[in-house]
Motif scaffolding. Structure first.
Motif, mmCIF file in Angstrom:
data_model
loop_
_atom_site.group_PDB
_atom_site.id
_atom_site.type_symbol
_atom_site.label_atom_id
_atom_site.label_comp_id
_atom_site.label_asym_id
_atom_site.label_seq_id
_atom_site.Cartn_x
_atom_site.Cartn_y
_atom_site.Cartn_z
ATOM 1 N N UNK A 168 14.585 6.264 -43.512
ATOM 2 C CA UNK A 168 13.632 5.343 -42.882
ATOM 3 C C UNK A 168 14.218 3.977 -42.576
ATOM 4 N N UNK A 169 15.514 3.838 -42.690
ATOM 5 C CA UNK A 169 16.132 2.555 -42.338
ATOM 6 C C UNK A 169 17.595 2.790 -42.016
ATOM 7 N N UNK A 170 18.183 1.822 -41.334
ATOM 8 C CA UNK A 170 19.605 1.848 -41.026
ATOM 9 C C UNK A 170 20.276 0.710 -41.785
ATOM 10 N N UNK A 171 21.351 1.036 -42.500
ATOM 11 C CA UNK A 171 22.042 0.039 -43.308
ATOM 12 C C UNK A 171 22.884 -0.859 -42.404
ATOM 13 N N UNK A 172 23.260 -2.058 -42.889
ATOM 14 C CA UNK A 172 24.038 -2.975 -42.051
ATOM 15 C C UNK A 172 25.306 -2.358 -41.474
ATOM 16 N N UNK A 173 26.039 -1.548 -42.245
ATOM 17 C CA UNK A 173 27.282 -0.979 -41.717
ATOM 18 C C UNK A 173 27.013 -0.055 -40.538
ATOM 19 N N UNK A 174 25.956 0.756 -40.606
ATOM 20 C CA UNK A 174 25.615 1.607 -39.460
ATOM 21 C C UNK A 174 25.273 0.759 -38.246
ATOM 22 N N UNK A 175 24.520 -0.323 -38.474
ATOM 23 C CA UNK A 175 24.169 -1.208 -37.359
ATOM 24 C C UNK A 175 25.411 -1.848 -36.743
ATOM 25 N N UNK A 176 26.401 -2.184 -37.572
ATOM 26 C CA UNK A 176 27.651 -2.729 -37.032
ATOM 27 C C UNK A 176 28.312 -1.747 -36.068
ATOM 28 N N UNK A 177 28.302 -0.465 -36.438
ATOM 29 C CA UNK A 177 28.946 0.547 -35.606
ATOM 30 C C UNK A 177 28.135 0.800 -34.337
ATOM 31 N N UNK A 178 26.812 0.840 -34.459
ATOM 32 C CA UNK A 178 25.971 1.002 -33.276
ATOM 33 C C UNK A 178 26.032 -0.237 -32.375
ATOM 34 N N UNK A 179 26.274 -1.382 -32.959
ATOM 35 C CA UNK A 179 26.417 -2.632 -32.196
ATOM 36 C C UNK A 179 27.587 -2.538 -31.220
ATOM 37 N N UNK A 180 28.666 -1.878 -31.652
ATOM 38 C CA UNK A 180 29.840 -1.743 -30.791
ATOM 39 C C UNK A 180 29.530 -1.010 -29.494
ATOM 40 N N UNK A 181 28.596 -0.079 -29.534
ATOM 41 C CA UNK A 181 28.316 0.751 -28.363
ATOM 42 C C UNK A 181 27.014 0.355 -27.673
ATOM 43 N N UNK A 182 26.529 -0.855 -27.973
ATOM 44 C CA UNK A 182 25.371 -1.394 -27.266
ATOM 45 C C UNK A 182 24.022 -0.908 -27.746
ATOM 46 N N UNK A 210 21.438 13.086 -36.599
ATOM 47 C CA UNK A 210 21.937 11.712 -36.590
ATOM 48 C C UNK A 210 23.453 11.658 -36.462
ATOM 49 N N UNK A 211 24.167 12.468 -37.268
ATOM 50 C CA UNK A 211 25.626 12.395 -37.279
ATOM 51 C C UNK A 211 26.224 12.952 -35.998
ATOM 52 N N UNK A 212 25.748 14.109 -35.552
ATOM 53 C CA UNK A 212 26.297 14.703 -34.339
ATOM 54 C C UNK A 212 26.066 13.840 -33.117
ATOM 55 N N UNK A 213 24.853 13.306 -32.978
ATOM 56 C CA UNK A 213 24.558 12.441 -31.837
ATOM 57 C C UNK A 213 25.370 11.157 -31.897
ATOM 58 N N UNK A 214 25.565 10.606 -33.105
ATOM 59 C CA UNK A 214 26.415 9.413 -33.245
ATOM 60 C C UNK A 214 27.828 9.717 -32.780
ATOM 61 N N UNK A 215 28.340 10.886 -33.170
ATOM 62 C CA UNK A 215 29.691 11.268 -32.782
ATOM 63 C C UNK A 215 29.806 11.375 -31.269
ATOM 64 N N UNK A 216 28.799 11.979 -30.621
ATOM 65 C CA UNK A 216 28.813 12.100 -29.168
ATOM 66 C C UNK A 216 28.829 10.724 -28.506
ATOM 67 N N UNK A 217 28.048 9.791 -29.040
ATOM 68 C CA UNK A 217 28.028 8.428 -28.497
ATOM 69 C C UNK A 217 29.390 7.766 -28.639
ATOM 70 N N UNK A 218 29.972 7.815 -29.845
ATOM 71 C CA UNK A 218 31.251 7.152 -30.079
ATOM 72 C C UNK A 218 32.356 7.776 -29.222
#
Length: 497
Positions: free
Chosen positions: A45-59, A13-21
């Protein structure tokens, strides 16, 4: 494999997120993962609102919402403690603050398996130009050269300006660098199985999404994967030196936890693997940086899984680091040499205290749910995930976020239907009060150097950001307040920002 600006090691999760950002910021990025495929295990089993905010930035937020699972939302989640699943249940207070969080973010906590999120991240990283190589292991990194061993044992060498280690709790990169960890340390290994078993007779009509159990031994749990009581994750504390149990023994363990002798089918998690072990403990690396190498996620901090804080904290690590690496690589605002190094040093200065605080909260929840001992004070999830403040060891209650330097800029709905959160991501943003025209001349050159854009807030929104009509607020690409001025003559800024 050609050279890259940033090499990311670890395809979770963390490494792939870093590659995306990184790729979203235009950084030439390559990711290598020693396993041949993603792990097929739900884990978080879930994504917290702050993670969703960051993923929202990258579509990614719409894709995550579209892939959400038909499972319990945060407000209906039932966790219990019992001897076995069939025995009497004691319902646990989950410190639920789902409704409270809704007031602080345009995003809501979303039930979705981590392996599904990782698939979406992998695909998005490739869309953005990141190169993803599975079955490839980092053997060494020295003087900007990475020694990689790929499929078939083929060795390659590539150059990289920086390396980001997201290679897990046992991080070989951290060990090679000789970076020690602080904190309670390792507790136990968790033996984990994905199973199909009709446990409805054990439930007896009761609803259970997570059960913390005494049998077959300490630290046992059953986590439901559907609403029907037929698909589960089983976990129990295990001796890391013990041989991997065979299928018959695995079935016996599950039946002991269920409290009834039911048929059990073990499902694979990685091709050819049905049993996995995860390290459970609580520790933080003594430093998150060593020269051109940075630690993120479990390589930087290990947290008990209770609460799902480890993955969310890792995503925030990646987001914090990505914009800084991109800014230095582009030379924004003269960020080269000592200036660039000073900015990169703030990654450790900012994220390590947050990791210590979040680790303590994860540990407190683990003690409470397993009934081990009296836990430390448990702070609500919204404050843990949204209320950290860089440059301070004291978090800010999520309800009191109002533009304090070092905190996440607050969410305020805009007249066009967006949130102020949607203004951030690609560069610095200067928010001004409705009478803040004076800032235009004052910040013209600085705004140009920082690739900053200006946005005028309406009176109520300005008040929510703690600025008067003539005030202004500078927000970093990661949505953290870097500076606040009440008027052109009075301002405050945050440590390291």
């Amino acid at each position: 494999m050609r050279d890259c600006e940033v090499l990311v090691v670890g395809g979770g999760l963390t490494g792939l997120s870093c590659a995306v950002f990184l790729a979203w910021h235009g950084v030439d990025c390559m990711l290598v993962e020693r396993h041949t495929d993603l792990l097929r295990h739900p884990r978080q089993r879930s994504q917290v609102p702050r993670s969703l905010e960051l993923f929202r930035q990258v579509g990614l937020e719409p894709r995550i919402q579209a892939a959400r699972i038909d499972f319990a939302g945060p407000t209906e989640y039932v966790a219990v403690r019992a001897e076995t699943l069939a025995a009497e249940h004691t319902r646990l207070d989950q410190q639920d603050d789902a409704r409270r969080s809704a007031a602080f973010s345009p995003c809501t906590g979303t039930p979705i398996d981590q392996d599904t999120v990782e698939e979406l991240l992998r695909d998005r990283a490739r869309e953005l130009g990141a190169r993803i190589h599975f079955g490839t292991e980092l053997r060494d990194f020295e003087d900007g050269w990475a020694h990689l061993r790929g499929p078939g044992g083929v060795d390659r060498h590539v150059r990289a300006r920086y390396l980001v280690a997201a290679d897990g709790a046992d991080s070989p990169t951290r060990r090679r660098l000789g970076i020690k960890t602080e904190g309670p340390g390792d507790f136990y290994d968790l033996l984990s199985l994905m199973i199909e078993a009709d446990l409805r007779p054990a439930l007896g009509g009761r609803t259970v999404h997570m059960a913390y159990l005494d049998r077959p031994g300490p630290r046992t749990f059953l986590m439901a994967l559907d609403r029907d009581g037929r698909r589960w994750v089983f976990g129990t504390a295990d001796d890391p030196d013990a041989p991997t149990p065979d299928e018959r023994r695995c079935v016996e363990l599950v039946q002991a936890a269920a409290g009834i002798p039911v048929p059990v089918r073990i499902r694979p998690q990685i091709p050819g693997t049905t049993v996995t072990r995860f390290r459970v403990g609580a520790s933080v690396a003594e430093t998150f940086r060593s020269g051109p190498v940075f630690l993120i996620g479990d390589a930087a901090h290990l947290m008990p899984p209770t609460g799902g804080f480890g993955g969310a904290t890792g995503v925030q690590d990646a987001h914090n680091l990505a914009w800084k690496l991109a800014a230095v690589l582009r030379g924004d605002a003269g960020l080269r040499g000592d200036a660039g190094e000073a900015l990169l040093d703030t990654y450790d200065e900012e994220r390590r205290p947050v990791a210590h605080f979040t680790m303590r909260q994860a540990l407190a929840r683990s003690k409470f749910r397993f009934g081990d001992e009296e836990p430390d004070e448990i702070i609500d999830r919204a404050t843990v995930m949204l209320g950290y403040r860089y440059g301070s060891s004291t978090p800010v209650d999520a309800a009191d976020l109002n533009g304090q330097p070092g905190t996440r800029a607050p969410h305020v709905p805009l007249p066009d239907g967006r949130s102020t959160i949607d203004l951030y991501g690609s560069g610095f943003v200067l928010l001004t009060g409705p009478d803040g025209e004076e800032w235009a001349g004052e910040w013209a050159k600085a705004a140009e150097a920082l690739s900053a854009t200006a946005f005028s807030l309406e009176p109520e929104a300005a008040k929510r950001h703690g600025i008067f009509p003539r005030g202004a607020l500078l927000v970093r690409p990661d949505g953290i307040v870097a500076w606040r001025g009440l008027s052109p003559a009075k301002s405050t800024r945050t440590h390291g920002c």
